[in-house]
Design a protein around this motif. Structure first.
Motif, mmCIF file in Angstrom:
data_model
loop_
_atom_site.group_PDB
_atom_site.id
_atom_site.type_symbol
_atom_site.label_atom_id
_atom_site.label_comp_id
_atom_site.label_asym_id
_atom_site.label_seq_id
_atom_site.Cartn_x
_atom_site.Cartn_y
_atom_site.Cartn_z
ATOM 1 N N MET A 1 0.877 -1.174 0.082
ATOM 2 C CA MET A 1 0.058 0.217 -0.121
ATOM 3 C C MET A 1 0.994 1.441 0.044
ATOM 4 O O MET A 1 1.837 1.222 0.882
ATOM 5 N N ILE A 2 0.665 2.292 -0.716
ATOM 6 C CA ILE A 2 1.389 3.526 -0.839
ATOM 7 C C ILE A 2 0.631 4.449 0.056
ATOM 8 O O ILE A 2 -0.586 4.906 0.116
ATOM 9 N N LYS A 3 1.656 5.058 0.970
ATOM 10 C CA LYS A 3 1.106 6.114 1.754
ATOM 11 C C LYS A 3 1.688 7.247 1.378
ATOM 12 O O LYS A 3 2.913 7.563 1.042
ATOM 13 N N PRO A 4 1.030 8.590 1.340
ATOM 14 C CA PRO A 4 1.203 9.711 0.789
ATOM 15 C C PRO A 4 2.296 10.403 1.895
ATOM 16 O O PRO A 4 1.904 10.634 3.174
ATOM 17 N N THR A 5 3.532 10.668 1.423
ATOM 18 C CA THR A 5 4.580 11.266 2.200
ATOM 19 C C THR A 5 4.791 12.466 1.978
ATOM 20 O O THR A 5 5.724 13.293 2.768
ATOM 21 N N CYS A 6 4.473 12.988 0.750
ATOM 22 C CA CYS A 6 4.850 14.276 0.677
ATOM 23 C C CYS A 6 4.084 15.508 1.098
ATOM 24 O O CYS A 6 2.728 15.303 1.334
ATOM 25 N N SER A 7 4.397 16.556 1.268
ATOM 26 C CA SER A 7 3.546 17.731 1.570
ATOM 27 C C SER A 7 3.104 18.316 0.731
ATOM 28 O O SER A 7 3.258 18.045 -0.682
ATOM 29 N N ALA A 8 1.905 19.069 0.921
ATOM 30 C CA ALA A 8 1.137 19.541 -0.560
ATOM 31 C C ALA A 8 1.936 20.645 -1.385
ATOM 32 O O ALA A 8 1.721 20.520 -2.361
ATOM 33 N N SER A 9 2.945 21.104 -0.856
ATOM 34 C CA SER A 9 3.660 21.827 -1.710
ATOM 35 C C SER A 9 4.787 21.089 -2.682
ATOM 36 O O SER A 9 5.060 21.528 -3.795
ATOM 37 N N ALA A 20 -3.459 7.888 -6.517
ATOM 38 C CA ALA A 20 -4.772 8.524 -6.218
ATOM 39 C C ALA A 20 -5.797 7.688 -5.451
ATOM 40 O O ALA A 20 -6.550 8.334 -4.710
ATOM 41 N N ALA A 21 -5.668 6.410 -5.622
ATOM 42 C CA ALA A 21 -6.595 5.556 -4.736
ATOM 43 C C ALA A 21 -6.001 5.517 -3.230
ATOM 44 O O ALA A 21 -7.066 5.889 -2.414
ATOM 45 N N ALA A 22 -4.796 5.856 -3.138
ATOM 46 C CA ALA A 22 -4.323 5.977 -1.658
ATOM 47 C C ALA A 22 -4.651 7.339 -1.142
ATOM 48 O O ALA A 22 -5.187 7.399 0.150
ATOM 49 N N LEU A 23 -4.967 8.306 -1.906
ATOM 50 C CA LEU A 23 -5.271 9.717 -1.510
ATOM 51 C C LEU A 23 -6.463 9.749 -1.203
ATOM 52 O O LEU A 23 -7.025 10.328 -0.509
ATOM 53 N N LEU A 24 -7.399 9.115 -2.019
ATOM 54 C CA LEU A 24 -9.008 9.089 -2.005
ATOM 55 C C LEU A 24 -9.448 8.089 -1.103
ATOM 56 O O LEU A 24 -10.675 7.829 -0.582
ATOM 57 N N LYS A 29 -9.260 -0.924 -7.873
ATOM 58 C CA LYS A 29 -9.985 -1.548 -8.781
ATOM 59 C C LYS A 29 -11.139 -0.685 -8.867
ATOM 60 O O LYS A 29 -11.867 -0.273 -9.947
ATOM 61 N N THR A 30 -11.465 -0.235 -7.619
ATOM 62 C CA THR A 30 -12.952 0.750 -7.642
ATOM 63 C C THR A 30 -12.553 2.100 -8.498
ATOM 64 O O THR A 30 -13.508 2.612 -9.221
ATOM 65 N N LEU A 31 -11.427 2.868 -8.337
ATOM 66 C CA LEU A 31 -10.950 3.651 -8.874
ATOM 67 C C LEU A 31 -10.960 3.714 -10.593
ATOM 68 O O LEU A 31 -11.453 4.311 -11.201
ATOM 69 N N ARG A 51 -2.928 8.841 -15.806
ATOM 70 C CA ARG A 51 -2.447 9.565 -14.632
ATOM 71 C C ARG A 51 -3.666 10.636 -14.287
ATOM 72 O O ARG A 51 -4.521 10.769 -15.177
ATOM 73 N N LEU A 52 -3.638 11.172 -13.000
ATOM 74 C CA LEU A 52 -4.904 11.893 -12.684
ATOM 75 C C LEU A 52 -4.156 13.175 -11.999
ATOM 76 O O LEU A 52 -3.454 13.107 -11.245
ATOM 77 N N ARG A 53 -5.023 14.185 -12.374
ATOM 78 C CA ARG A 53 -4.458 15.587 -12.029
ATOM 79 C C ARG A 53 -4.887 15.598 -10.426
ATOM 80 O O ARG A 53 -6.053 15.531 -10.244
#
Length: 73
Positions: A1-9, A20-24, A29-31, A51-53
């Motif tokens: 599983m990918i965990k978002p580790t980046c700051s917003a900037s 994107a699935a991890a962010l949402l 598969k649902t995505l 890719r997703l914006r």
């Protein structure tokens, strides 16, 4: 599983489906199904890659009266 580790900037402008699935917090598969149904904003097809914006995904606020990811209306 990918965990978002980046700051917003420092987060990338475009995300992979897994990112994107991890962010949402949805199953990938649902995505993929929601992308296929045209329910996800900011989808970019590059060859066989998707890719997703990031800004389009975050601008789409959950609970806005639209169908849930993977739900038909």
């Amino acid at each position: 599983m990918i965990k978002p580790t980046c700051s917003a900037s420092s987060a990338p402008d475009f995300l992979t489906v897994d990112e994107a699935a991890a962010l949402l917090r949805v199953n990938r598969k649902t995505l993929y199904e929601s992308i296929r149904l045209g329910q996800v904003p900011g989808v970019v097809h590059i060859g066989r890659s998707i890719r997703l914006r990031r800004d389009a995904l975050l601008a789409c606020v959950p609970g806005n009266g639209g169908p849930a990811l993977g739900e038909n209306r």
